[in-house]
Write a protein that holds these residues in place. Structure first.
Motif, short mmCIF file in Angstrom:
data_model
loop_
_atom_site.label_atom_id
_atom_site.label_comp_id
_atom_site.label_asym_id
_atom_site.label_seq_id
_atom_site.Cartn_x
_atom_site.Cartn_y
_atom_site.Cartn_z
N ARG A 194 7.44 -8.12 -2.60
CA ARG A 194 7.02 -9.15 -1.34
C ARG A 194 6.50 -10.22 -1.76
N SER A 195 6.73 -10.75 -2.96
CA SER A 195 6.29 -12.14 -3.17
C SER A 195 7.42 -12.98 -4.10
N ASP A 196 7.29 -14.15 -4.15
CA ASP A 196 8.10 -14.97 -5.23
C ASP A 196 9.54 -15.02 -4.63
N PHE A 197 9.44 -15.63 -3.38
CA PHE A 197 10.79 -16.04 -2.54
C PHE A 197 10.62 -17.63 -2.36
N PRO A 198 11.69 -18.19 -2.65
CA PRO A 198 11.62 -19.70 -2.50
C PRO A 198 11.40 -20.29 -0.93
N ARG A 199 11.83 -19.33 0.06
CA ARG A 199 11.40 -19.82 1.29
C ARG A 199 11.93 -18.47 2.11
N VAL A 200 10.83 -18.26 3.28
CA VAL A 200 11.31 -17.21 4.06
C VAL A 200 10.91 -17.58 5.60
N SER A 219 2.05 -9.46 -14.41
CA SER A 219 0.58 -8.97 -13.74
C SER A 219 0.95 -8.55 -12.26
N GLU A 220 0.31 -7.57 -11.85
CA GLU A 220 0.49 -7.37 -10.45
C GLU A 220 -0.76 -7.68 -9.50
N LYS A 221 -0.50 -8.00 -8.30
CA LYS A 221 -1.74 -8.19 -7.57
C LYS A 221 -2.31 -6.97 -7.42
N PRO A 222 -3.90 -6.84 -7.59
CA PRO A 222 -4.46 -5.59 -7.25
C PRO A 222 -4.40 -5.26 -5.90
N MET A 223 -4.47 -3.98 -5.64
CA MET A 223 -4.47 -3.69 -4.25
C MET A 223 -5.78 -4.09 -3.37
N ASP A 224 -5.49 -4.55 -2.37
CA ASP A 224 -6.91 -5.05 -1.68
C ASP A 224 -7.11 -4.24 -0.25
N ARG A 225 -7.91 -4.36 0.54
CA ARG A 225 -8.15 -3.82 1.66
C ARG A 225 -6.99 -3.71 2.61
N ASN A 226 -6.51 -4.93 2.46
CA ASN A 226 -5.35 -5.28 3.76
C ASN A 226 -4.22 -4.38 3.32
#
Lengths: 399, 328
Positions: free
Chosen positions: A336-342, A318-325
């Motif tokens: 841009r997600s699913d990284f153990p640490r940034v 599933s993909e996060k739906p586009m939001d206003r931001n």
């Protein structure tokens, strides 16, 4: 392939965007005094003071091209041309086993292997291979360069390399190890750690010309942390409408509903004490809920109501739906997600400036840019993890 | 114009008080057009590092139910400065989220609908971390500044996001900086490098370096009416409540005990408040209701977003229910 963000930029019709998540509005006010571009954060008068760090960037920030287009930056980690970059930005895919096998074993040999099988001797599996996507169904004689296929080239300092070998990728971190044929590169120096307080200067490669890298500077802007996978939360069920009820047709193995004990053929009665008759009822109840949150689910099984507690999880694929931001962010990284640490900084960036080194004021690498998350947040893999990733991939390549 | 305004008000101070107020330890690099050496850069960093912790402790997220903004606490008693388009009105209930995730109840006070300024008061009693306002008037083009805010909503692991910037435009009712903001930052604080509050985040333009803030002076000049919960100006950042635009969303019939609910509309204020068919409404805001007209009269006098206190009978038991009117 056009990025979502780029096409959405055109949709921004309002002059001002009010910064409250949820309500849109527009307003225009006129300003009287303005600071010359030269003196702004990205202006030469400011970035010019970072010359010592720029000299390091000049040598250790690789620029990765697809034909003439810059598609990513990279971190030079060895004199002889090993470079780390963001895998998904150069669109590297892992070859399927079949493809890898086909290449490793031409037809004739395949048969001989088949014959050899009865001895019980399995031929060792070929190592993983990586490829760049090539468009399918090309008319005969078409050059792949002309057909939209990716043709990688790399620039380091003033040298250009047209032969780029993809050595390995780390899917978890979205990092690729690539190799160019070089002898005298100046590799990056790794900082001892990435423990930098919020507000500490960091410097990245901001722009590139044939001979010169420019820098942009900013600060560590938030706490180091995990970035959980984005997507839509769900129960992990396949439901079917039977008459006016929802019945469980399948349960995703290891999903929230599975772990809670939901069984095939259960009838959904209540979710969070609310009656559900349609799939959209479930979606409405789950809106805004986070992975890991627990919900109460009542199902009817063999005529009896069974109460269960289901831990929500991100649904696979599933993909996060586009939001206003996202809409006001313009360009951002596809992954841009699913990284153990940034670690996070506030330097202006684009999806095609990811993969490059993030330096401290000593000119040491404290991280590698891995995702432009939105208009004010950029993530980098911390140097501690980056070194481990690099070491593992290098070891793999020498096997 | 803005420059002129600041200048003339400074002259006024000189004329009446006879001395120039000392700029409280102004950041020395603001005197230079740009940093010149790496030492200058380290001075920026050192000053920023010293200022962030205290500034961050007072930077809150504001949960509005239908979205998130930011705000900053400016008094020990929990007075919060934010944007008018975040508070959205006067006398509304909102939730303040502290950096550690603690939630506090708060009420919106006055606002300036034209310049996007608002005050909110935390109603839970306690001592709150707060920041000081830069009241010197010594805020100039090119100053080094930093923004804090709960970008995209509250995230405890991440904390408030910091952005370093310079003041790139200065006008009477607006500052512009080149430190990028995003949804959720609205109402959050803009500080000078010493950690004194100089503005509140308001809006952005389509380009990344266009980020707008309401100058702290706008708040200072309108402090009293805002503290008295006045709704000042007409839009665009907040709309005055319109009497009679609220809706509860029930059908009723008169019964002996009051008004019995015969229907609850889908996605209405009544459904949200969990009113049920068969409930008998006895009193609304303390007034007995026997007829549909009596209920309508009470609702007509209110606007969307305002609350009704309902006393009802359900299964023979008395209950109190609060319903927030939805927009008609």
């Amino acid at each position: 392939m056009e990025k979502n963000g780029k096409s959405l930029r055109n949709l921004l019709s309002v002059k001002w965007i009010i910064l409250f998540t949820g309500i849109a509005g527009s307003h225009l006010l006129f300003a009287q005094q303005s600071l010359e571009t030269l003196y702004r954060l990205t202006g030469d008068a400011v970035t010019g003071v970072f010359e010592p760090q720029r000299e390091v960037i000049q040598n250790c920030s690789a620029v990765i091209y697809n034909k003439r287009d810059e598609i990513a930056y990279g971190v030079v980690i060895s004199k002889d041309g090993y470079i780390l970059t963001k895998a998904s930005e150069i669109q590297i895919e892992e070859k399927s086993e079949e493809e890898a096998k086909d290449k490793a074993e031409p037809e004739g040999e395949k048969k001989s292997e088949d014959k050899a099988k009865p001895d019980g001797k399995e031929k060792s599996k070929p190592g993983k291979e990586f490829k760049l996507p090539i468009p399918e169904g090309l008319p005969p004689g078409t050059k792949i360069e002309d057909a939209g296929a990716i043709v990688l080239a790399v620039r380091v300092d003033k040298q250009e390399f047209d032969e780029v070998k993809i050595v390995h990728i780390d899917k978890k971190w979205d990092v690729a190890l690539i190799k160019v044929d070089a002898q005298d590169l100046t590799p990056a120096e790794f900082a001892p750690d990435s423990k930098l307080e919020q507000g500490t200067w960091v410097v990245v490669n901001g722009a590139t010309s044939r001979t010169k890298r420019r820098v942009l500077a900013g600060i560590i802007s938030a706490q180091a942390r995990e970035i959980p996978k984005d997507g839509v939360v769900g129960l992990g069920l396949v439901l079917e409408k039977v008459k006016d009820k929802l019945q469980v047709k399948d349960v995703s193995k290891g999903g929230g509903a599975d772990l809670a004990g939901v069984k095939v053929n259960d009838i959904i009665v209540n979710l969070e004490q609310k009656k559900v008759a349609e799939l959209k009822d479930i979606a409405e109840i789950l809106v805004g809920k986070k992975p890991g949150e627990e919900v109460k689910l009542t199902v009817k099984r063999a005529g009896k109501d069974v109460e269960l507690t289901v831990k929500l999880a991100i649904l696979a694929g599933s993909e996060k739906p586009m939001d206003r931001n996202d809409q006001m962010s313009g360009d951002f990284s596809e992954r841009r997600s699913d990284f153990p640490r940034v670690i996070q900084h506030d330097i202006l960036a684009n999806s095609n400036t990811m993969g490059g080194p993030v330096l401290n004021m000593k000119g040491q690498v404290v991280g590698m840019n891995i995702a432009r998350a939105n208009r004010c947040e950029t993530y980098a893999i911390p140097v501690e993890e980056l070194q481990v990733i690099a070491k593992e991939m290098l070891e793999h390549s020498f096997k | 114009m803005k420059g002129a305004f600041i200048y003339s008000s400074a002259l006024w101070v000189i004329a009446t008080l006879g001395f120039v107020p000392m700029a409280a330890h102004a950041f020395p690099l603001n005197e230079k057009k740009a940093p010149e050496t790496q030492e200058d850069l380290m001075l920026i960093q050192q000053t920023l590092l010293a200022s962030i912790p205290k500034a961050k402790a007072a930077t809150v997220s504001i949960d509005l139910g239908n979205g998130f903004g930011s705000g900053v606490i400016v008094s020990k008693e929990g007075l919060v400065m934010t944007a008018a388009h975040v508070s959205g009105g006067v006398g509304k209930k909102v939730t303040i989220i502290m950096p550690d995730g603690t939630k506090h109840k708060a009420n919106t006070l006055g606002l300036m609908a034209e310049t996007d300024a608002a005050l909110v008061q935390i109603t839970d009693t306690g001592e709150y971390p707060f920041v000081e306002l830069n009241r010197t008037g010594n805020i100039n083009l090119g100053d080094w500044v930093f923004s804090l805010g709960h970008s995209g909503g509250f995230n405890k692991e991440r904390g408030a996001v910091a952005r370093l910037a310079r003041l790139v435009r200065v006008a009477n009712t607006t500052y512009q900086t080149d430190g990028t903001l995003i949804g959720g930052d609205s109402g959050g604080p803009l500080f000078d490098l010493d950690g004194k509050l100089i503005g509140i985040h308001s809006r952005v333009g389509p380009q990344l370096p266009v980020n707008m803030h309401v100058p702290v002076q706008v708040f200072i000049d309108n402090w009293e009416p805002m503290m008295k919960s006045e709704f000042m100006g007409e839009g665009p950042f907040a709309q005055k409540p319109i009497k009679g635009n609220g809706m509860l969303g029930v059908a009723t019939k008169s019964v002996e005990a009051g008004l019995e609910i015969t229907k609850v509309g889908k996605k209405t204020a009544a459904e949200k408040a969990e009113l049920k068919v068969g409930d008998v409404i006895r009193k609304v805001d303390g007034k007995e209701v026997k007829t549909r007209e009596e209920l309508q009269t009470i609702i007509k006098d209110k606007s969307a977003g305002e609350e009704l206190e309902l006393e009802i009978l359900r299964d023979g038991k008395e209950r109190k229910i609060t319903a927030e009117l939805a927009e008609r």
